[in-house]
Design an enzyme around this catalytic site. Structure first.
Site, mmCIF file in Angstrom:
data_model
loop_
_atom_site.group_PDB
_atom_site.id
_atom_site.type_symbol
_atom_site.label_atom_id
_atom_site.label_comp_id
_atom_site.label_asym_id
_atom_site.label_seq_id
_atom_site.Cartn_x
_atom_site.Cartn_y
_atom_site.Cartn_z
ATOM 1 N N GLU A 172 1.002 -1.415 0.134
ATOM 2 C CA GLU A 172 0.155 -0.156 -0.026
ATOM 3 C C GLU A 172 0.636 1.127 -0.245
ATOM 4 O OE1 GLU A 172 1.088 -0.399 3.807
ATOM 5 O OE2 GLU A 172 0.481 -1.857 2.324
ATOM 6 N N GLU A 173 0.533 2.473 -0.851
ATOM 7 C CA GLU A 173 1.592 3.995 -0.643
ATOM 8 C C GLU A 173 1.567 4.527 -0.153
ATOM 9 O OE1 GLU A 173 -0.409 6.314 -4.055
ATOM 10 O OE2 GLU A 173 -0.671 4.395 -4.803
ATOM 11 N N ALA A 174 2.205 4.882 0.956
ATOM 12 C CA ALA A 174 1.929 5.979 2.243
ATOM 13 C C ALA A 174 0.835 7.108 1.483
ATOM 14 C CB ALA A 174 2.998 6.627 2.356
#
Length: 162
Positions: A82-84
């Protein structure tokens, strides 16, 4: 221009052995060079966003008050499922709103950019990255090294005495 910071720093925040150097770089080396020696003002999550603050809105506000976005590219950032949130907002600001310039620092050899999300590949294709190779040099903290000269070239002009 209503901006408070010269750059907002986006970096992976997971605690792994490789993140130790990245955190040292973000909290020690970058402020020493860019703030103390060059007169810039950075916004760093964990230092300039306070406990108890709503992280999401604080990140957005700080980015809006920053002239540049510095994104540290690492395998950890790329391979994260999951991208920040701050990375997501940074890329949105840079590509959709087109109001903030991005500086990509390649902290370790990424190799092929195929695993990167499309928006990052687009920015790399447009402007490339600045590669960190300082571990081989004697003075990684020298603002006159090739790496820091490249970073400063992409930073806004300082209005403060350095």
């Amino acid at each position: 221009d209503e901006k408070i910071y010269d750059a907002y720093v986006v970096y992976p925040k997971n605690h792994t052995s490789e993140a130790n150097f990245v955190e040292y770089f973000v909290y020690q080396i970058m402020p020493d060079i860019l703030e103390n020696k060059c007169g810039y003002k950075l916004c760093i999550y964990g230092r300039d966003i306070y406990p108890g603050e709503d992280a999401a809105s604080a990140i957005e506000k700080r980015m809006q008050k920053s002239r540049r976005l510095i994104i540290l590219l690492t395998h950890q950032l790329i391979n994260s499922k999951e991208e920040a949130y701050d990375q997501h907002i940074a890329l949105y600001n840079a590509l959709v709103q087109n109001d903030t310039k991005v500086i990509l620092l390649e902290m370790e050899t990424i190799g092929t950019y195929g695993k990167l999300q499309e928006s990052l590949r687009f920015i790399i294709k447009q402007q490339g990255t600045i590669k960190w190779k300082e571990e081989h040099t004697v003075h990684p903290q020298s603002p006159n090294s090739k790496f820091w000269k490249q970073v400063r070239y992409h930073m806004p002009l300082t209005r403060r005495p350095s």
